[in-house]
Design an enzyme around this catalytic site. Structure first.
Site, PDB file in Angstrom:
ATOM      1  N   HIS A 152      26.324  36.950  27.935  1.00 22.66           N
ATOM      2  CA  HIS A 152      25.794  36.768  26.557  1.00 22.66           C
ATOM      3  C   HIS A 152      26.851  36.185  25.651  1.00 22.66           C
ATOM      4  O   HIS A 152      27.397  36.904  24.830  1.00 22.66           O
ATOM      5  CB  HIS A 152      25.323  38.111  26.009  1.00 22.66           C
ATOM      6  CG  HIS A 152      24.393  37.990  24.858  1.00 22.66           C
ATOM      7  ND1 HIS A 152      24.795  37.955  23.544  1.00 22.66           N
ATOM      8  CD2 HIS A 152      23.050  37.894  24.818  1.00 22.66           C
ATOM      9  CE1 HIS A 152      23.761  37.882  22.739  1.00 22.66           C
ATOM     10  NE2 HIS A 152      22.682  37.843  23.504  1.00 22.66           N
ATOM     11  N   PHE A 153      27.161  35.070  25.605  1.00 23.60           N
ATOM     12  CA  PHE A 153      26.866  33.935  26.458  1.00 23.60           C
ATOM     13  C   PHE A 153      28.192  33.420  26.982  1.00 23.60           C
ATOM     14  O   PHE A 153      29.139  33.359  26.201  1.00 23.60           O
ATOM     15  CB  PHE A 153      26.157  32.836  25.670  1.00 23.60           C
ATOM     16  CG  PHE A 153      24.885  33.321  24.997  1.00 23.60           C
ATOM     17  CD1 PHE A 153      23.702  33.423  25.724  1.00 23.60           C
ATOM     18  CD2 PHE A 153      24.870  33.706  23.665  1.00 23.60           C
ATOM     19  CE1 PHE A 153      22.529  33.857  25.128  1.00 23.60           C
ATOM     20  CE2 PHE A 153      23.702  34.148  23.059  1.00 23.60           C
ATOM     21  CZ  PHE A 153      22.531  34.217  23.793  1.00 23.60           C
TER      22      PHE A 153
END
Length: 140
Positions: A48-49
């Site tokens: 993420h991410f």
């Protein structure tokens, strides 16, 4: 002030899900203010991410709830109990939380009736509001 060891005496959470490093202010049964130093090594950043790591909003809400649980479970009558999520209302995410940020977490209990309560919660980074929510909890 409570350090992480003292927080773990109150909360059942453990790494990697303990999202509070310290408690700076505590009024048992009323409010607490704590901090989380957000590092690049947090397990959630792997997905993420990977190209632009951002702390998930749901985990910011969880960190706020953990600070509120410290305030609540510091009361003698609730010691040893669990404070579980009953709901999240009015959540607003105003800015990203990224590695290197220090997340300041403030949760104030505004209503408690029986085993159900409501808290106003606000998270800050460098004095700017990044997340606000109203958290409902159930004590078990």
């Amino acid at each position: 002030m409570l350090n992480v060891t003292q927080i773990m005496e109150i909360l059942p959470h453990r790494a990697p899900f303990l999202l509070v490093d310290r408690i700076d202010e505590l009024e048992p049964g009323k409010r607490a203010v704590g901090c989380k130093a957000v590092t690049y090594n947090e397990p959630f950043f792997a997905g993420h991410f990977p190209q632009e790591p951002v702390m998930p909003g749901v985990l910011i809400c969880e960190a706020l709830a953990q600070v509120g649980a410290v305030a609540l479970l510091s009361c003698e009558e609730y010691r040893g109990k669990l404070a579980l999520f009953g709901g999240i209302q009015k959540a607003r995410f105003r800015q990203k939380v990224v590695p290197g940020d220090v997340l300041c977490l403030e949760t104030e209990l505004i209503k408690l009736k029986g085993t159900i309560g409501v808290a106003k919660a606000t998270a800050y980074v460098q004095g700017k509001v990044c997340t606000e929510a109203e958290l409902t909890f159930v004590i078990q």
